[in-house]
Write a protein that holds these residues in place. Sequence first.
Motif, PDB file in Angstrom:
ATOM      1  N   VAL A 244       0.839  -1.202   0.000  1.00  0.00           N
ATOM      2  CA  VAL A 244       0.000   0.000   0.000  1.00  0.00           C
ATOM      3  C   VAL A 244       0.872   1.250   0.000  1.00  0.00           C
ATOM      4  O   VAL A 244       0.612   2.202  -0.744  1.00  0.00           O
ATOM      5  N   ARG A 245       1.920   1.262   0.807  1.00  0.00           N
ATOM      6  CA  ARG A 245       2.831   2.421   0.823  1.00  0.00           C
ATOM      7  C   ARG A 245       3.486   2.634  -0.551  1.00  0.00           C
ATOM      8  O   ARG A 245       3.621   3.764  -1.017  1.00  0.00           O
ATOM      9  N   ARG A 246       3.882   1.539  -1.197  1.00  0.00           N
ATOM     10  CA  ARG A 246       4.469   1.667  -2.539  1.00  0.00           C
ATOM     11  C   ARG A 246       3.453   2.232  -3.527  1.00  0.00           C
ATOM     12  O   ARG A 246       3.800   3.037  -4.392  1.00  0.00           O
ATOM     13  N   PHE A 247       2.195   1.821  -3.387  1.00  0.00           N
ATOM     14  CA  PHE A 247       1.140   2.370  -4.244  1.00  0.00           C
ATOM     15  C   PHE A 247       1.036   3.887  -4.028  1.00  0.00           C
ATOM     16  O   PHE A 247       1.009   4.656  -4.990  1.00  0.00           O
ATOM     17  N   TYR A 248       0.982   4.334  -2.779  1.00  0.00           N
ATOM     18  CA  TYR A 248       0.900   5.772  -2.491  1.00  0.00           C
ATOM     19  C   TYR A 248       2.130   6.504  -3.019  1.00  0.00           C
ATOM     20  O   TYR A 248       2.018   7.591  -3.582  1.00  0.00           O
TER      21      TYR A 248
ATOM     22  N   ARG B  73       1.479  -0.876 -11.601  1.00  0.00           N
ATOM     23  CA  ARG B  73       1.266  -2.214 -12.166  1.00  0.00           C
ATOM     24  C   ARG B  73       1.953  -3.300 -11.327  1.00  0.00           C
ATOM     25  O   ARG B  73       1.513  -4.437 -11.306  1.00  0.00           O
ATOM     26  N   SER B  74       3.010  -2.940 -10.603  1.00  0.00           N
ATOM     27  CA  SER B  74       3.715  -3.939  -9.789  1.00  0.00           C
ATOM     28  C   SER B  74       2.996  -4.241  -8.472  1.00  0.00           C
ATOM     29  O   SER B  74       3.247  -5.276  -7.867  1.00  0.00           O
ATOM     30  N   VAL B  75       2.106  -3.346  -8.036  1.00  0.00           N
ATOM     31  CA  VAL B  75       1.444  -3.559  -6.740  1.00  0.00           C
ATOM     32  C   VAL B  75      -0.068  -3.754  -6.842  1.00  0.00           C
ATOM     33  O   VAL B  75      -0.698  -4.142  -5.862  1.00  0.00           O
ATOM     34  N   VAL B  76      -0.651  -3.506  -8.012  1.00  0.00           N
ATOM     35  CA  VAL B  76      -2.098  -3.673  -8.190  1.00  0.00           C
ATOM     36  C   VAL B  76      -2.345  -4.853  -9.131  1.00  0.00           C
ATOM     37  O   VAL B  76      -1.766  -4.923 -10.218  1.00  0.00           O
ATOM     38  N   ALA B  77      -3.219  -5.752  -8.716  1.00  0.00           N
ATOM     39  CA  ALA B  77      -3.527  -6.946  -9.500  1.00  0.00           C
ATOM     40  C   ALA B  77      -4.304  -6.584 -10.770  1.00  0.00           C
ATOM     41  O   ALA B  77      -5.052  -5.598 -10.798  1.00  0.00           O
ATOM     42  N   GLU B  78      -4.133  -7.388 -11.806  1.00  0.00           N
ATOM     43  CA  GLU B  78      -4.833  -7.170 -13.079  1.00  0.00           C
ATOM     44  C   GLU B  78      -6.347  -7.192 -12.914  1.00  0.00           C
ATOM     45  O   GLU B  78      -7.060  -6.495 -13.623  1.00  0.00           O
ATOM     46  N   ASP B  79      -6.850  -7.983 -11.974  1.00  0.00           N
ATOM     47  CA  ASP B  79      -8.295  -8.108 -11.773  1.00  0.00           C
ATOM     48  C   ASP B  79      -8.802  -7.239 -10.619  1.00  0.00           C
ATOM     49  O   ASP B  79      -9.866  -7.490 -10.063  1.00  0.00           O
ATOM     50  N   ALA B  80      -8.064  -6.198 -10.284  1.00  0.00           N
ATOM     51  CA  ALA B  80      -8.431  -5.331  -9.160  1.00  0.00           C
ATOM     52  C   ALA B  80      -9.762  -4.632  -9.399  1.00  0.00           C
ATOM     53  O   ALA B  80     -10.194  -4.451 -10.544  1.00  0.00           O
TER      54      ALA B  80
ATOM     55  N   ASP C 289       3.254   6.789 -11.226  1.00  0.00           N
ATOM     56  CA  ASP C 289       4.218   5.978 -11.973  1.00  0.00           C
ATOM     57  C   ASP C 289       3.559   4.644 -12.313  1.00  0.00           C
ATOM     58  O   ASP C 289       3.363   3.783 -11.450  1.00  0.00           O
ATOM     59  N   LEU C 290       3.220   4.452 -13.586  1.00  0.00           N
ATOM     60  CA  LEU C 290       2.460   3.273 -14.003  1.00  0.00           C
ATOM     61  C   LEU C 290       3.209   1.968 -13.776  1.00  0.00           C
ATOM     62  O   LEU C 290       2.593   0.938 -13.485  1.00  0.00           O
ATOM     63  N   ASP C 291       4.533   1.978 -13.895  1.00  0.00           N
ATOM     64  CA  ASP C 291       5.295   0.755 -13.648  1.00  0.00           C
ATOM     65  C   ASP C 291       5.147   0.308 -12.199  1.00  0.00           C
ATOM     66  O   ASP C 291       4.954  -0.879 -11.923  1.00  0.00           O
ATOM     67  N   VAL C 292       5.218   1.247 -11.268  1.00  0.00           N
ATOM     68  CA  VAL C 292       5.070   0.915  -9.848  1.00  0.00           C
ATOM     69  C   VAL C 292       3.641   0.469  -9.575  1.00  0.00           C
ATOM     70  O   VAL C 292       3.410  -0.539  -8.897  1.00  0.00           O
TER      71      VAL C 292
END
Length: 134
Positions: free
Chosen positions: A10-14, A24-31, A19-22
């Motif tokens: 969650v902290r990395r998401f915030y 995409r690395s922390v959010v699931a495709e089916d979110a 930054d779309l690369d970040v």
Amino acid sequence: MSDSPQIDAVRRFYDARGDLDVIRSVVAEDAKWDVAEGFPRGGVYEGLDRILGDFFPFLADFREFGCVGDAYYEDGDQVIVLGRYVGRTAGGVPVTSRFAHFFTLRDGRITQLRQTSDTLPIARALAAGEAAGA
């Protein structure tokens, strides 16, 4: 004490700040994103492509916009964050608004966000910026 893997995600998401690369690395495709009515582009978005393509364009209304987590609570695969949105609209108006984010995670990635926030300060700031630009 270090963060749990869920809170770290969650902290990395915030910290991604668009930054779309970040993201995409922390959010699931089916979110699934459930954003409060009254928030810019409020509604329900299913799938990472819809979240990025249909919800995140609200950031164009801001020169800067970020999430500041003030308190993090975790229970298994659930993370609750109480915090503040802080930013400046494209019209130059500063804004701060409280939020509560309810995240669900699976395998270290965010699968759901249920958001609630005080939408009035954001709406007022956006309206003031539009009025100043008119």
